[in-house]
Design a protein around this motif. Structure first.
Motif, PDB file in Angstrom:
ATOM      1  N   VAL A  94      17.386  12.426  83.879  1.00 49.21           N
ATOM      2  CA  VAL A  94      15.977  12.729  83.620  1.00 49.21           C
ATOM      3  C   VAL A  94      15.093  11.547  84.003  1.00 49.21           C
ATOM      4  O   VAL A  94      15.368  10.399  83.637  1.00 49.21           O
ATOM      5  CB  VAL A  94      15.748  13.084  82.138  1.00 49.21           C
ATOM      6  N   PHE A  95      14.023  11.860  84.721  1.00 48.28           N
ATOM      7  CA  PHE A  95      12.960  10.919  85.051  1.00 48.28           C
ATOM      8  C   PHE A  95      11.734  11.367  84.261  1.00 48.28           C
ATOM      9  O   PHE A  95      11.297  12.502  84.399  1.00 48.28           O
ATOM     10  CB  PHE A  95      12.683  10.981  86.558  1.00 48.28           C
ATOM     11  N   MET A  96      11.187  10.486  83.418  1.00 45.75           N
ATOM     12  CA  MET A  96      10.016  10.864  82.631  1.00 45.75           C
ATOM     13  C   MET A  96       8.970   9.762  82.674  1.00 45.75           C
ATOM     14  O   MET A  96       9.285   8.584  82.849  1.00 45.75           O
ATOM     15  CB  MET A  96      10.399  11.154  81.178  1.00 45.75           C
ATOM     16  N   GLU A  97       7.703  10.157  82.502  1.00 43.13           N
ATOM     17  CA  GLU A  97       6.612   9.195  82.442  1.00 43.13           C
ATOM     18  C   GLU A  97       6.720   8.361  81.165  1.00 43.13           C
ATOM     19  O   GLU A  97       7.283   8.795  80.160  1.00 43.13           O
ATOM     20  CB  GLU A  97       5.255   9.910  82.495  1.00 43.13           C
ATOM     21  N   LYS A  98       6.166   7.167  81.228  1.00 45.59           N
ATOM     22  CA  LYS A  98       6.117   6.326  80.035  1.00 45.59           C
ATOM     23  C   LYS A  98       4.970   6.817  79.132  1.00 45.59           C
ATOM     24  O   LYS A  98       4.074   7.520  79.601  1.00 45.59           O
ATOM     25  CB  LYS A  98       5.935   4.850  80.423  1.00 45.59           C
ATOM     26  N   PRO A  99       4.988   6.480  77.828  1.00 46.17           N
ATOM     27  CA  PRO A  99       6.091   5.842  77.105  1.00 46.17           C
ATOM     28  C   PRO A  99       7.195   6.845  76.836  1.00 46.17           C
ATOM     29  O   PRO A  99       7.003   8.051  77.009  1.00 46.17           O
ATOM     30  CB  PRO A  99       5.422   5.383  75.810  1.00 46.17           C
ATOM     31  N   ILE A 100       8.337   6.355  76.403  1.00 47.05           N
ATOM     32  CA  ILE A 100       9.453   7.244  76.127  1.00 47.05           C
ATOM     33  C   ILE A 100       9.089   8.252  75.047  1.00 47.05           C
ATOM     34  O   ILE A 100       9.560   9.394  75.066  1.00 47.05           O
ATOM     35  CB  ILE A 100      10.710   6.424  75.735  1.00 47.05           C
ATOM     36  N   ALA A 101       8.245   7.862  74.102  1.00 42.77           N
ATOM     37  CA  ALA A 101       7.813   8.746  73.017  1.00 42.77           C
ATOM     38  C   ALA A 101       6.650   8.091  72.291  1.00 42.77           C
ATOM     39  O   ALA A 101       6.356   6.912  72.496  1.00 42.77           O
ATOM     40  CB  ALA A 101       8.966   9.024  72.055  1.00 42.77           C
TER      41      ALA A 101
END
Length: 353
Positions: A94-101
């Motif tokens: 998985v590639f996700m935008e920051k922040p992680i959460a």
């Protein structure tokens, strides 16, 4: 794996259209085979624009597609965290935008999903993939090993925002479809009046904290010494200690014509400074300046071999390469959670908790 990575993309908003879809669809080792977007008209128009053959109404439907090797997501912070968690449990890289959460608890759920599902998580901290920043880190690491400039005693991380698109936002498709309501998410200890300001503080300055930790090889070795913010919860100074080095995080918002951000590492006999470009300024990397004191003092302005490049494009290339080869991500989820922990601690120190 061999062959091209078949990527499923979730989200068709501004960052997807202006940044990530152009970069992933341009990579020879990547094929974007599916798009999930909850606004049907927008989904169809964006899929047609980027030549994406399959469209799904939800990420859950996309994850059932057996042809998808990996998933990328850019959406609302709460929504993208749920997408990433579900994709990791399905065993996908998985590639996700920051922040992680938006909270430590939610980030920990993602890491648990990664462990249990067998997927791998990369958080898109594009500054780690900026060719100028890479050069600056190499110079800093070299001086720390050689001792030529003495001890590294201080790092200044400064970001006062400004014009981040630099006129290069591209033609972004829009429709009049409303984005479905998203449940609010914030740390349980945070007073309600500061929820929006904390979210803004986290989503902007997690970049600077992440970069400072990487430049200093600090990992989870950090402390918050003090925090002095204005009532807006965005402007001010936090004093940190990362990997044993004192760091100041200077933050605020400025109506500048360009982006106003730099990171400067001070040694006893000189410094290394990286000035970041506007985020959407394509083919421009951070400008690096090196100063050495003493007899024959000099300023150097080294330029990286791959300097005419865009950090966003290089991070997409890195993700696809790591999916194909199995090599570790430079900005993995288990590292990115430290930014959320640290910035929560800054706010707690500021609020006297």
């Amino acid at each position: 794996m061999t062959g091209r990575v078949r990527l499923g993309y979730v989200g068709a908003g501004f960052m997807a259209q202006a940044v990530h879809l152009p970069n992933f669809t341009a990579l020879p080792d990547c094929e974007v085979v599916a798009l999930a977007e909850i606004r049907p008209q927008l989904a169809q128009r964006v899929a047609e624009r980027f030549g994406i053959p399959r469209v799904y109404a939800t990420h859950s439907e996309l994850l059932l597609d057996p042809d998808i090797d990996a998933v990328a997501v850019s959406a609302h912070f709460v929504h993208q965290a749920q997408v990433a968690e579900d994709a990791l449990r399905a065993g996908k890289p998985v590639f996700m935008e920051k922040p992680i959460a938006l909270t430590v608890e939610r980030a920990e759920r993602l890491l648990q999903a990664e462990r249990e599902g067998g997927g791998r998580l990369m958080v898109a901290y594009m500054k780690r993939y900026d060719a100028g920043i890479e050069l600056a880190k190499g110079v800093i690491d070299g001086y720390r090993r050689s001792g030529e400039l003495g001890r590294l005693f201080y790092l200044r991380a400064r970001c006062f925002t400004g014009n981040w698109t630099a006129g290069n936002s591209g033609t972004v498709v829009q429709t009049d479809e409303p984005y479905p309501p998203i449940s609010e998410e914030a740390p349980s200890w945070l007073p309600e009046r500061y929820r929006q300001s904390y979210t803004s503080y986290l989503q902007v300055f997690c970049h600077n904290v992440n970069l400072a930790r990487w430049l200093l090889d600090a990992g989870a070795d950090w402390q918050v010494i003090s925090a002095d913010l204005d009532e807006d919860g965005f402007t001010g100074v936090a004093v940190l200690r990362l990997g044993g080095v004192r760091v100041t995080l200077e933050t605020g918002a400025l109506a500048a014509h360009r982006w106003d951000e730099d990171t400067q590492a001070y040694f006893q006999r000189g410094w290394v400074k990286a000035t970041s470009p506007p985020l959407l300024l394509r083919n421009a990397c951070a400008e690096v300046e090196v100063y050495r004191t003493g007899e024959g003092a000099e300023y150097l302005r080294p330029f990286p071999k791959e300097g005419w490049s865009w950090s966003f494009a290089r991070e997409a290339e890195h993700f696809i390469r790591c999916v194909r080869t199995g090599e570790p991500f430079r900005s993995p989820g288990e590292d990115a959670i430290e930014d959320v922990r640290l910035l929560e601690a800054v706010y707690q120190r500021w609020l006297g908790m």
